[in-house]
Design an enzyme around this catalytic site. Structure first.
Site: not given
Ligand code: PBG
Length: 327
Positions: A195, A248
């Site tokens: 991520k 992601k």
């Molecule tokens: C929580 C999380 C996030 C997303 C999914 N789980 C946000 C982040 O890490 O700031 C982002 C999903 C999206 O942008 O559609 N940590």
């Protein structure tokens, strides 16, 4: 006069032959639809930066799930926005928390929908960071305890799979141990292993009201300049017991999706995140692109790169187009 004997155009000449040689096609089984759940009754709040996506109270979320299921999508991922956030994220671990209630309500009405939950603290903390703050810094090991409890509370409410997205070190192993020692050996973990600290999450943070109150998430999410580090992250999580590895965001990270796919033997998920969704919607509204065609091209490219699972806000729209015979 020379003519090429190999002519690539032969297999492109009509839709029937293109269909026969098509390598990648999307199916409804590829998709997971995200949902934002908020407190209250009969609440449907449009998320400004994500056209056609809403924060829904549990009663309306159940109705939405019926629509999703009827569209042919079997899986959803839930994000909770509690009525009141707190300093530690404790509110995310409560038996009567927003997600725990949502899981029970959805399972009661639609037992065969597969519920995945995002496990993280950022939706629950007043400061919007993904973990517990100690002297202004997210404390890795103390956060693990909260994540373990949050995941366990989802399991107790009846979730089918948990997806930790916090990027703390060791959390997959910690959550696995917690679930196993409480009898939930059969609940898989889909790890947001790779991520990136991405500006593509902007609209999500509006949706979940989780913009960090100070600083950013670069101290725990990955630097987008790195690729080999993503492989390390993936293998650490596989060693800790992750069943599925997620990359992601998706679109700008298809090289990473392919690498994980080629180097591992676990199913790979890709999250087509909020900013990727909003860009398509905005450009479509301006008349600059054909939103439907671009959407299908993006989703197909994510699968072509190696994703077995696509998490996307476009899921319902895409599956509706597939039902009409898209390709
Ligand atoms: C929580 C999380 C996030 C997303 C999914 N789980 C946000 C982040 O890490 O700031 C982002 C999903 C999206 O942008 O559609 N940590």
């Amino acid at each position: 006069m020379f003519f090429p004997s190999v002519r690539m155009r032969r297999l492109r000449s009509c839709s029937a032959i293109r269909a026969l040689v098509r390598e990648t096609v999307l199916t409804p089984d590829d998709f997971v639809q995200p949902l934002f759940i908020c407190s209250g009754k009969n609440v449907k709040q449009q998320i400004e930066s994500m056209p056609a996506i809403f924060r829904l109270s549990i009663d309306l979320a159940v109705k939405e799930c019926l629509k999703i299921r009827n569209a042919g999508i079997k899986s959803i991922i839930l994000f909770g926005i509690p009525e009141k956030k707190d300093e530690t994220g404790e509110v995310g671990c409560r038996e009567d928390g927003i997600i725990q209630q949502a899981i029970r309500a959805i399972k009661k009405e639609i037992p065969d929908i597969y519920i995945i939950t995002d496990v993280c603290n950022c939706e629950y903390t007043t400061h919007g960071h993904c973990g517990l703050l100690v002297d202004g810094v997210v404390d890795n090991d103390k956060t693990l305890q909260l994540l373990g409890r949050q995941a366990l509370s989802h399991a107790m409410a009846g979730v089918d799979m948990v997806a930790p997205s916090d990027m703390m070190d060791g959390r997959v192993g910690y959550i696995r141990d917690t679930l196993d020692s409480n009898g939930y050996h059969d609940i898989p973990i889909m790890s947001y292993a790779v991520k990136y600290a991405s500006s593509f999450y902007g609209p999500f943070r509006e949706a979940a009201q989780s913009v960090p109150g100070f600083g950013d998430r670069k101290g725990y999410q990955m630097d987008y300049s790195n690729s080999r580090e993503g492989i390390r992250e993936a293998f650490l999580d596989i060693d800790e017991g992750a069943d599925i590895i997620m990359v992601k965001p998706a679109m700008s990270y298809l090289d990473i999706v392919l690498k994980i796919k080629e180097n591992s033997d676990v199913p790979v998920a890709a999250y087509n995140v909020s900013g990727e969704y909003s860009m398509v919607k905005a450009a479509n509204e301006k008349g600059w692109i054909d939103g439907q065609k671009v959407m299908m091209e993006i989703l197909t490219s994510i699968k072509r790169a190696g994703a077995d699972i696509i998490i996307s806000y476009h899921s319902v729209d895409a599956v509706s187009l597939l039902a009409k015979g898209w390709y």
